[in-house]
Design a protein around this motif. Structure first.
Motif, PDB file in Angstrom:
ATOM      1  N   GLY A   1     -30.072 -52.574 -25.227  1.00 27.68           N
ATOM      2  CA  GLY A   1     -29.113 -52.631 -24.135  1.00 27.68           C
ATOM      3  C   GLY A   1     -29.301 -51.431 -23.225  1.00 27.68           C
ATOM      4  N   LYS A   2     -28.403 -51.311 -22.257  1.00 26.14           N
ATOM      5  CA  LYS A   2     -28.466 -50.183 -21.328  1.00 26.14           C
ATOM      6  C   LYS A   2     -27.134 -49.432 -21.359  1.00 26.14           C
ATOM      7  N   LEU A   3     -27.210 -48.128 -21.136  1.00 29.12           N
ATOM      8  CA  LEU A   3     -26.032 -47.277 -21.274  1.00 29.12           C
ATOM      9  C   LEU A   3     -24.942 -47.705 -20.299  1.00 29.12           C
ATOM     10  N   SER A   4     -23.752 -47.962 -20.848  1.00 33.53           N
ATOM     11  CA  SER A   4     -22.626 -48.436 -20.040  1.00 33.53           C
ATOM     12  C   SER A   4     -22.059 -47.321 -19.171  1.00 33.53           C
ATOM     13  N   LEU A   5     -21.312 -47.723 -18.165  1.00 28.29           N
ATOM     14  CA  LEU A   5     -20.652 -46.750 -17.286  1.00 28.29           C
ATOM     15  C   LEU A   5     -19.716 -45.853 -18.094  1.00 28.29           C
ATOM     16  N   GLU A   6     -18.948 -46.465 -19.002  1.00 26.18           N
ATOM     17  CA  GLU A   6     -17.997 -45.690 -19.810  1.00 26.18           C
ATOM     18  C   GLU A   6     -18.696 -44.571 -20.571  1.00 26.18           C
ATOM     19  N   TRP A   7     -19.796 -44.908 -21.244  1.00 31.14           N
ATOM     20  CA  TRP A   7     -20.465 -43.894 -22.063  1.00 31.14           C
ATOM     21  C   TRP A   7     -21.338 -42.962 -21.235  1.00 31.14           C
ATOM     22  N   SER A   8     -21.792 -43.402 -20.090  1.00 30.97           N
ATOM     23  CA  SER A   8     -22.533 -42.480 -19.222  1.00 30.97           C
ATOM     24  C   SER A   8     -21.604 -41.380 -18.729  1.00 30.97           C
ATOM     25  N   GLN A   9     -20.360 -41.733 -18.450  1.00 32.53           N
ATOM     26  CA  GLN A   9     -19.381 -40.732 -18.010  1.00 32.53           C
ATOM     27  C   GLN A   9     -18.978 -39.803 -19.153  1.00 32.53           C
ATOM     28  N   LYS A  10     -18.835 -40.356 -20.359  1.00 32.76           N
ATOM     29  CA  LYS A  10     -18.465 -39.520 -21.504  1.00 32.76           C
ATOM     30  C   LYS A  10     -19.557 -38.513 -21.843  1.00 32.76           C
ATOM     31  N   LEU A  11     -20.805 -38.926 -21.725  1.00 32.51           N
ATOM     32  CA  LEU A  11     -21.923 -38.100 -22.191  1.00 32.51           C
ATOM     33  C   LEU A  11     -22.599 -37.317 -21.071  1.00 32.51           C
ATOM     34  N   GLY A  12     -22.290 -37.668 -19.821  1.00 36.72           N
ATOM     35  CA  GLY A  12     -22.952 -36.995 -18.708  1.00 36.72           C
ATOM     36  C   GLY A  12     -24.393 -37.412 -18.550  1.00 36.72           C
ATOM     37  N   LEU A  13     -24.682 -38.679 -18.840  1.00 35.05           N
ATOM     38  CA  LEU A  13     -26.036 -39.212 -18.750  1.00 35.05           C
ATOM     39  C   LEU A  13     -26.085 -40.307 -17.687  1.00 35.05           C
ATOM     40  N   PRO A  14     -27.277 -40.626 -17.182  1.00 36.63           N
ATOM     41  CA  PRO A  14     -27.378 -41.664 -16.147  1.00 36.63           C
ATOM     42  C   PRO A  14     -26.960 -43.035 -16.672  1.00 36.63           C
ATOM     43  N   GLU A  15     -26.159 -43.736 -15.912  1.00 35.13           N
ATOM     44  CA  GLU A  15     -25.795 -45.096 -16.276  1.00 35.13           C
ATOM     45  C   GLU A  15     -27.038 -45.979 -16.238  1.00 35.13           C
ATOM     46  N   GLY A  16     -27.147 -46.876 -17.224  1.00 35.56           N
ATOM     47  CA  GLY A  16     -28.216 -47.854 -17.206  1.00 35.56           C
ATOM     48  C   GLY A  16     -29.512 -47.433 -17.855  1.00 35.56           C
ATOM     49  N   ILE A  17     -29.590 -46.211 -18.407  1.00 38.79           N
ATOM     50  CA  ILE A  17     -30.831 -45.849 -19.100  1.00 38.79           C
ATOM     51  C   ILE A  17     -30.943 -46.703 -20.365  1.00 38.79           C
ATOM     52  N   PRO A  18     -32.177 -47.025 -20.780  1.00 38.25           N
ATOM     53  CA  PRO A  18     -32.351 -47.954 -21.914  1.00 38.25           C
ATOM     54  C   PRO A  18     -31.954 -47.353 -23.255  1.00 38.25           C
TER      55      PRO A  18
END
Length: 554
Positions: free
Chosen positions: A253-270
């Motif tokens: 899957g790809k990193l969700s918006l929720e978890w990209s915000q929690k972790l400070g990572l780009p949304e959608g990375i594999p």
């Protein structure tokens, strides 16, 4: 700069590493110790076989460990930017499975099930289903012998179907409330990807093939007829599980918006498809044709690969031969010991009530002892025998004690027992072209005296992986491939993994003594393991003879 993140979920803690995709350098590490239960394990005072974990700990670990790792990496390289992170990989223990609702919510998250151990994750070392494992083995022997040929001849209470069947028999409320069950190696990637439909979760070949009797040869999971004979409810559940599996480096899957915000990572990375910890560690250590990888910590897991061009091999007593479970174009073979570090921990912490100081004190005393000097011999079955007997109802043994036996002598005998158990497994692989042995994990990193014993008993050079977090490194390598940094998983592995820290060479004098002790160990192993009956009347006296010879030749 391209960076990947590997997250390794162990028995007592989770670890995240930030890895430079160029060369596998580990730039930052974050560790999260599980908070629920005792050192992360929810047990039972009345049943030592119970071992569960809270999915709340898994979610907490995601945020806390990853943020720690990123923070440490930025201290090492202040120029790191959010956009440098290209992928995430996850490995976990297994078979560790979780009952979930249709929307992928764990039952343990519901207030009415929050305190029910059966609604938590069933940890790999939970052995409450030993009777169900025997039931599955007996049925397969009668009507599906091909199933057992792939898992060493016997199904285990550590695995998928035995645990689910036990839940059905002992807690029908949990079984009926659960729409499906998920290995945590699949569930955690699904959380990061924001998947809310359990049928959309990508399932990994590692866990499915080695723990759930999955094979494309017979159409995936065990057939409906077989499961119906165990319980009609299992056959019905089969349709709510999965039919396809993915291999290392495939996309979960790809990193969700929720978890990209929690972790400070780009949304959608594999997010790479999940893996079992030992298989990931094998990739991180540089597994290849003829290379045996041993991940040694609380337990020990062994991984070996055979090129598919050599054909399928059936090896008695191992934990599965699975097409593509570790590397593409290879059959992955797994074995292991149900306890190694856990046995040392039992002696030092549970029996003696000690801590780090006692570990250090007895460890120093053990390092000064010679092979055979204690006059002791032990069996490494305190948590059952995973390989090669596949019997979780076997227990530990210490033989040869006198009124002068010391704490350190028993500690050393337990170390030697785990080395003898390792040799039994290695001898099963010797006919498959074993050329090299690489260790990784906590024992390999922290216990040089123990590692020397392993080398002396094996009579082989033993290399130790440079990586302190080989399992996390392995899934970071997979993530780099998933992100397109490398054209193949093998090229990613060559660039990022396989670095050696040091090696232990066997001492010929110690190996000669251990050969004699190993022959006695095999008598105990085969007799108590139900393999063959040996005359053990001379074992105690032979231990005394070895002890006297060693001390007189000092």
């Amino acid at each position: 700069m391209k960076l990947s993140i590997g997250i390794d979920y162990g028995t007592n803690s989770a670890r995240a590493v930030v890895v430079d995709c160029a060369d596998g350098s580990e730039l930052g590490c974050g560790i999260f110790n599980y908070r629920r239960g005792v050192q992360g394990i929810i047990g039972s005072k009345s049943d030592a076989n119970v071992a569960r974990q809270s999915p709340f700990d898994y979610v907490d670990a995601l945020e806390i460990a990853v943020k720690k790792a990123i923070g440490e990496a930025k201290l090492a390289r202040p120029e790191i930017a959010k956009e440098d992170f290209v992928g995430i990989g996850i490995d976990t223990t297994g078979s560790t499975l979780l009952p979930v609702l249709k929307d992928n919510t764990p039952l343990a998250f519901l207030p009415e099930f929050s305190d029910n151990p059966d609604a938590q994750a069933w940890l790999w070392k939970d052995h409450t289903s030993f009777r169900e494992a025997d039931e599955i083995t007996e049925l397969a022997e009668r009507i599906r012998p091909q199933y057992l040929k792939r898992c060493g001849g016997k199904y285990s209470s550590e695995w998928w179907w035995s645990k689910i069947l036990h839940c059905l028999k002992t807690d029908r409320e949990v079984f009926e409330k659960a729409y499906s069950w998920v290995e945590i190696s699949d569930w955690i990637p699904s959380v990061l990807a924001g998947i809310k439909d359990v049928s959309a979760i990508k399932r990994n070949r590692c866990a499915a093939g080695h723990k759930a009797l999955y094979s494309e040869e017979w159409g995936g999971l065990p057939d409906v007829e077989f499961l119906s004979k165990l319980a009609p409810e299992l056959a019905e559940l089969r349709g709510r599980l999965y039919s396809d599996t993915l291999t290392i480096g495939d996309l979960a899957g790809k990193l969700s918006l929720e978890w990209s915000q929690k972790l400070g990572l780009p949304e959608g990375i594999p997010i790479a498809v999940g893996a079992l910890d030992v298989h990931a560690g094998a990739v991180g250590c540089g597994i290849g044709d003829g290379v045996l990888i041993r991940v040694v910590g609380t337990s020990a897991c062994d991984c070996f690969v055979v090129p598919k061009t050599c054909g399928m091999r059936e090896i008695g007593g191992i934990c599965g031969v699975v097409d593509g479970s570790i590397l593409p174009d290879f059959y992955g073979i797994e074995a292991g010991q149900s306890a190694v570090g856990d046995i040392y921990k039992w002696w030092i912490e549970v029996v003696l009530g000690g801590g780090k100081d006692l570990y250090d004190k007895l460890g120093s005393e053990c390092a000064l002892m010679r092979a055979g000097e204690s006059g002791l011999l032990a069996l490494d079955w305190n948590n059952g025998n995973r390989s090669v007997l596949s019997d979780q109802r076997l227990t530990g043994l210490i033989l040869g004690q006198t009124l002068l036996t010391t704490q350190a002598e028993i500690y050393r005998a337990l170390m030697e027992a785990t080395a003898f158990g390792a040799r039994v497994i290695m001898e099963r692989f010797s006919g498959s072209g074993l050329k090299k042995v690489i260790y990784c994990g906590g024992i390999a990193e922290k216990n040089p005296a123990t590692m020397q014993i392993f080398a002396d008993v094996a009579k082989m050079e033993i290399a130790v992986s440079e990586s302190k977090q080989a399992c996390a490194l392995g899934v970071a390598i997979a993530a780099a491939y998933t992100a397109g940094v490398y054209p193949s998983i093998l090229e990613a592995q060559r660039a990022m993994g396989g670095k050696i820290k040091c090696s232990y060479l066997p001492d010929p004098k110690s190996s000669a003594v251990y050969d004699r002790l190993y022959s006695l160990y095999l008598k105990l192993h085969d007799s108590f393991g139900g393999v063959a009956q040996s005359d053990m009347g001379s074992v105690m006296k032979e231990l005394l003879e070895i002890k006297d010879e060693v001390r007189n030749n000092s």
